[in-house]
Each structure stands twice: as C-alpha cells, then as structure tokens.
Design a protein around this motif. Structure first.
Motif, PDB file in Angstrom:
ATOM      1  N   UNK A  40      -0.794   6.986  42.163  1.00  0.00           N
ATOM      2  CA  UNK A  40      -1.300   5.889  42.993  1.00  0.00           C
ATOM      3  C   UNK A  40      -0.174   5.225  43.777  1.00  0.00           C
ATOM      4  N   UNK A  41      -0.502   4.813  44.971  1.00  0.00           N
ATOM      5  CA  UNK A  41       0.473   4.089  45.793  1.00  0.00           C
ATOM      6  C   UNK A  41       0.606   2.658  45.278  1.00  0.00           C
ATOM      7  N   UNK A  42       1.639   1.963  45.738  1.00  0.00           N
ATOM      8  CA  UNK A  42       1.815   0.562  45.347  1.00  0.00           C
ATOM      9  C   UNK A  42       0.622  -0.283  45.800  1.00  0.00           C
ATOM     10  N   UNK A  89      -2.218   0.329  43.387  1.00  0.00           N
ATOM     11  CA  UNK A  89      -1.955  -0.353  42.125  1.00  0.00           C
ATOM     12  C   UNK A  89      -2.208  -1.855  42.250  1.00  0.00           C
ATOM     13  N   UNK A  90      -1.824  -2.435  43.370  1.00  0.00           N
ATOM     14  CA  UNK A  90      -2.085  -3.865  43.590  1.00  0.00           C
ATOM     15  C   UNK A  90      -3.580  -4.140  43.602  1.00  0.00           C
ATOM     16  N   UNK A  91      -4.357  -3.222  44.170  1.00  0.00           N
ATOM     17  CA  UNK A  91      -5.810  -3.378  44.157  1.00  0.00           C
ATOM     18  C   UNK A  91      -6.356  -3.418  42.729  1.00  0.00           C
ATOM     19  N   UNK A  92      -5.689  -2.717  41.823  1.00  0.00           N
ATOM     20  CA  UNK A  92      -6.092  -2.705  40.420  1.00  0.00           C
ATOM     21  C   UNK A  92      -5.486  -3.865  39.632  1.00  0.00           C
ATOM     22  N   UNK A  93      -4.611  -4.617  40.280  1.00  0.00           N
ATOM     23  CA  UNK A  93      -3.960  -5.735  39.610  1.00  0.00           C
ATOM     24  C   UNK A  93      -2.764  -5.322  38.785  1.00  0.00           C
ATOM     25  N   UNK A 151       1.382  -3.767  38.668  1.00  0.00           N
ATOM     26  CA  UNK A 151       2.646  -3.552  39.363  1.00  0.00           C
ATOM     27  C   UNK A 151       3.163  -2.180  38.970  1.00  0.00           C
ATOM     28  N   UNK A 152       4.075  -1.651  39.765  1.00  0.00           N
ATOM     29  CA  UNK A 152       4.585  -0.300  39.527  1.00  0.00           C
ATOM     30  C   UNK A 152       5.180  -0.168  38.122  1.00  0.00           C
ATOM     31  N   UNK A 153       5.970  -1.137  37.691  1.00  0.00           N
ATOM     32  CA  UNK A 153       6.594  -1.063  36.365  1.00  0.00           C
ATOM     33  C   UNK A 153       5.572  -1.015  35.240  1.00  0.00           C
ATOM     34  N   UNK A 154       4.544  -1.840  35.335  1.00  0.00           N
ATOM     35  CA  UNK A 154       3.492  -1.853  34.315  1.00  0.00           C
ATOM     36  C   UNK A 154       2.732  -0.529  34.306  1.00  0.00           C
ATOM     37  N   UNK A 155       2.474   0.015  35.482  1.00  0.00           N
ATOM     38  CA  UNK A 155       1.770   1.301  35.575  1.00  0.00           C
ATOM     39  C   UNK A 155       2.622   2.419  34.984  1.00  0.00           C
ATOM     40  N   UNK A 156       3.914   2.396  35.249  1.00  0.00           N
ATOM     41  CA  UNK A 156       4.806   3.414  34.686  1.00  0.00           C
ATOM     42  C   UNK A 156       4.847   3.323  33.160  1.00  0.00           C
TER      43      UNK A 156
END
Length: 67
Positions: free
Chosen positions: A41-43, A46-50, A52-57
């Motif tokens: 997913x793009x940044x 991810x923002x649409x899902x609420x 941040x990149x670090x949390x997603x990683x």
C-alpha cells in the motif's frame, strides 16, 4: 456416571471445539494473507486506513499467530 453419559457429553462438546478451531485457523489464514499486503500500500492508502508507514511495517512483520 455411566459410560454412555460420558460418551454422550463428550460427543456434544466436540462440535464446539471443532468450530472454534476452524475459526482460529481461518483467522490465521486471513492474517497471513493480509499482513504482507500492507507493504504494497502507498502512504496515501495507509493514511486512508488510519495507519502510518511505521505502524504498517510493524504489523506486517508480526507472525500470523500473534494477535
């Protein structure tokens, strides 16, 4: 307790166990498929899902058996 009563009681308890096991396996399969997809997913997505990149990683790196 008679043998019949014991067998009858354990036989009725097993479908609940089997259903619970199947639900757990289904949850693990869903996690094993969706967590790695977070990396794709793009940044913006991810923002649409609420997220941040670090949390997603961090979430993507978690083993499927951990909630």
């Amino acid at each position: 307790m008679s043998t019949y009563a014991f067998e009858r009681r354990t036989a009725t308890a097993r479908p609940g166990f089997a259903a619970g096991l199947m639900q757990q396996v289904a949850l693990w399969l869903r996690r094993s498929r969706t967590r790695p997809r977070l990396w794709t997913l793009s940044d913006h997505e991810l923002r649409d899902l609420g997220l941040e990149r670090g949390a997603a990683d961090r979430e993507a790196l978690r083993p499927f058996w951990r909630g």
